[in-house]
Design a protein around this motif. Structure first.
Motif, PDB file in Angstrom:
ATOM      1  N   VAL A  46       0.861  -1.181   0.000  1.00 55.10           N
ATOM      2  CA  VAL A  46       0.000   0.000   0.000  1.00 55.10           C
ATOM      3  C   VAL A  46       0.899   1.233   0.000  1.00 55.10           C
ATOM      4  N   ASP A  47       0.904   1.970  -1.095  1.00 58.64           N
ATOM      5  CA  ASP A  47       1.730   3.176  -1.192  1.00 58.64           C
ATOM      6  C   ASP A  47       1.101   4.104  -2.215  1.00 58.64           C
ATOM      7  N   ASP A  48       1.043   5.381  -1.888  1.00 56.57           N
ATOM      8  CA  ASP A  48       0.411   6.343  -2.787  1.00 56.57           C
ATOM      9  C   ASP A  48       1.337   6.802  -3.909  1.00 56.57           C
ATOM     10  N   GLU A  49       2.594   6.429  -3.869  1.00 59.10           N
ATOM     11  CA  GLU A  49       3.536   6.839  -4.905  1.00 59.10           C
ATOM     12  C   GLU A  49       3.711   5.726  -5.938  1.00 59.10           C
ATOM     13  N   PRO A  50       3.262   5.958  -7.169  1.00 58.39           N
ATOM     14  CA  PRO A  50       3.279   4.904  -8.189  1.00 58.39           C
ATOM     15  C   PRO A  50       4.651   4.277  -8.430  1.00 58.39           C
ATOM     16  N   SER A  51       5.696   5.088  -8.473  1.00 61.11           N
ATOM     17  CA  SER A  51       7.024   4.542  -8.769  1.00 61.11           C
ATOM     18  C   SER A  51       7.505   3.617  -7.651  1.00 61.11           C
ATOM     19  N   LEU A  52       7.199   3.946  -6.413  1.00 62.96           N
ATOM     20  CA  LEU A  52       7.584   3.076  -5.294  1.00 62.96           C
ATOM     21  C   LEU A  52       6.785   1.782  -5.302  1.00 62.96           C
ATOM     22  N   ARG A  53       5.489   1.879  -5.573  1.00 60.91           N
ATOM     23  CA  ARG A  53       4.665   0.661  -5.667  1.00 60.91           C
ATOM     24  C   ARG A  53       5.240  -0.286  -6.702  1.00 60.91           C
ATOM     25  N   THR A  54       5.557   0.266  -7.866  1.00 63.51           N
ATOM     26  CA  THR A  54       6.085  -0.553  -8.954  1.00 63.51           C
ATOM     27  C   THR A  54       7.429  -1.169  -8.583  1.00 63.51           C
ATOM     28  N   ALA A  55       8.317  -0.372  -8.003  1.00 65.64           N
ATOM     29  CA  ALA A  55       9.644  -0.870  -7.631  1.00 65.64           C
ATOM     30  C   ALA A  55       9.556  -1.972  -6.574  1.00 65.64           C
ATOM     31  N   ILE A  56       8.742  -1.753  -5.548  1.00 60.45           N
ATOM     32  CA  ILE A  56       8.605  -2.759  -4.488  1.00 60.45           C
ATOM     33  C   ILE A  56       7.989  -4.033  -5.056  1.00 60.45           C
ATOM     34  N   LYS A  57       6.993  -3.881  -5.909  1.00 57.90           N
ATOM     35  CA  LYS A  57       6.363  -5.058  -6.511  1.00 57.90           C
ATOM     36  C   LYS A  57       7.383  -5.853  -7.322  1.00 57.90           C
ATOM     37  N   LYS A  58       8.189  -5.175  -8.138  1.00 53.82           N
ATOM     38  CA  LYS A  58       9.191  -5.867  -8.948  1.00 53.82           C
ATOM     39  C   LYS A  58      10.207  -6.592  -8.062  1.00 53.82           C
ATOM     40  N   LEU A  59      10.677  -5.927  -7.012  1.00 48.16           N
ATOM     41  CA  LEU A  59      11.641  -6.553  -6.103  1.00 48.16           C
ATOM     42  C   LEU A  59      11.052  -7.808  -5.457  1.00 48.16           C
ATOM     43  N   LEU A  60       9.823  -7.684  -4.982  1.00 46.85           N
ATOM     44  CA  LEU A  60       9.196  -8.817  -4.299  1.00 46.85           C
ATOM     45  C   LEU A  60       8.842  -9.939  -5.274  1.00 46.85           C
ATOM     46  N   ASN A  61       8.418  -9.593  -6.486  1.00 51.66           N
ATOM     47  CA  ASN A  61       8.150 -10.613  -7.504  1.00 51.66           C
ATOM     48  C   ASN A  61       9.420 -11.390  -7.837  1.00 51.66           C
ATOM     49  N   ARG A  62      10.531 -10.677  -7.987  1.00 53.35           N
ATOM     50  CA  ARG A  62      11.811 -11.341  -8.274  1.00 53.35           C
ATOM     51  C   ARG A  62      12.221 -12.269  -7.145  1.00 53.35           C
ATOM     52  N   ALA A  63      11.806 -11.943  -5.927  1.00 50.46           N
ATOM     53  CA  ALA A  63      12.123 -12.790  -4.769  1.00 50.46           C
ATOM     54  C   ALA A  63      11.153 -13.965  -4.666  1.00 50.46           C
ATOM     55  N   GLY A  64      10.185 -14.053  -5.585  1.00 49.73           N
ATOM     56  CA  GLY A  64       9.280 -15.190  -5.619  1.00 49.73           C
ATOM     57  C   GLY A  64       7.947 -14.991  -4.929  1.00 49.73           C
ATOM     58  N   HIS A  65       7.648 -13.766  -4.507  1.00 42.79           N
ATOM     59  CA  HIS A  65       6.391 -13.498  -3.818  1.00 42.79           C
ATOM     60  C   HIS A  65       5.312 -13.073  -4.811  1.00 42.79           C
ATOM     61  N   GLU A  66       4.064 -13.347  -4.450  1.00 46.85           N
ATOM     62  CA  GLU A  66       2.929 -12.849  -5.226  1.00 46.85           C
ATOM     63  C   GLU A  66       2.509 -11.537  -4.590  1.00 46.85           C
ATOM     64  N   VAL A  67       2.439 -10.494  -5.390  1.00 49.89           N
ATOM     65  CA  VAL A  67       2.247  -9.151  -4.854  1.00 49.89           C
ATOM     66  C   VAL A  67       1.076  -8.462  -5.536  1.00 49.89           C
ATOM     67  N   GLN A  68       0.249  -7.831  -4.728  1.00 46.28           N
ATOM     68  CA  GLN A  68      -0.781  -6.924  -5.231  1.00 46.28           C
ATOM     69  C   GLN A  68      -0.466  -5.552  -4.660  1.00 46.28           C
TER      70      GLN A  68
END
Length: 167
Positions: free
Chosen positions: A14-36
């Motif tokens: 949950v983050d109101d800044e689009p670039s941070l949401r995208t970056a965190i999602k990519k990092l967590l996806n690469r680590a094997g997590h499912e992220v919304q």
């Protein structure tokens, strides 16, 4: 430390800044997590009515509802839900007093993937112990069964970029 950081988790960011949401999602996806990801606490609460997550990572400084207020609502509904709060002002949350709510870990921004991995591992290990220990206290960091990151409590601004929050 044998943590649960090697497992895959369902994570809500949950983050109101689009670039941070995208970056965190990519990092967590690469680590094997499912992220919304969602852009507000209100959107997250709507999503949580229909979905369950292993972990919630929320920004602190968001319009309409701060991250600690969002965490308080989450903890009222599900006290065992792990919540990590990311903030650029981690030193504002002194470890002897928690931000109102029930944040399990405060992660200082900017943070590295190693710091994020440590926070996730700690939060999930705490949850695993709590689920197998019915009489466990609400905050398990002081019990020997829970692996707690070896880190000093910050005593001055800037001394540590992240901290645990005692409940």
């Amino acid at each position: 430390m044998n943590t649960s950081e090697d497992k895959s988790y369902q994570i809500l960011v949950v983050d109101d800044e689009p670039s941070l949401r995208t970056a965190i999602k990519k990092l967590l996806n690469r680590a094997g997590h499912e992220v919304q990801v969602v852009d507000s606490a209100e959107a997250a609460l709507t999503l949580l009515e229909k979905n369950c997550f292993d972990l919630i990572i929320t920004d602190y400084d968001m319009p309409q509802m701060k991250g600690n207020e969002f965490a308080a609502i989450i903890k009222q509904r599900c006290p065992s839900q792990p919540v990590i709060m990311a903030t650029g002002n981690a030193t504002d949350f002194h470890p002897s007093g928690k931000p109102s709510g029930g944040v399990d870990w405060i992660l200082g921004k900017p943070f590295s993937m190693a710091e994020l991995r440590e926070a996730i591992g700690w939060a999930m290990a705490r949850t695993a112990v709590a689920s197998t220990t019915p009489d466990a206290p609400p905050f398990l960091a002081d019990t020997p069964e829970v692996p707690v990151p070896n880190m000093p409590w910050p005593t001055a601004p800037g001394e540590s970029r992240h901290t645990r929050v005692r409940k």
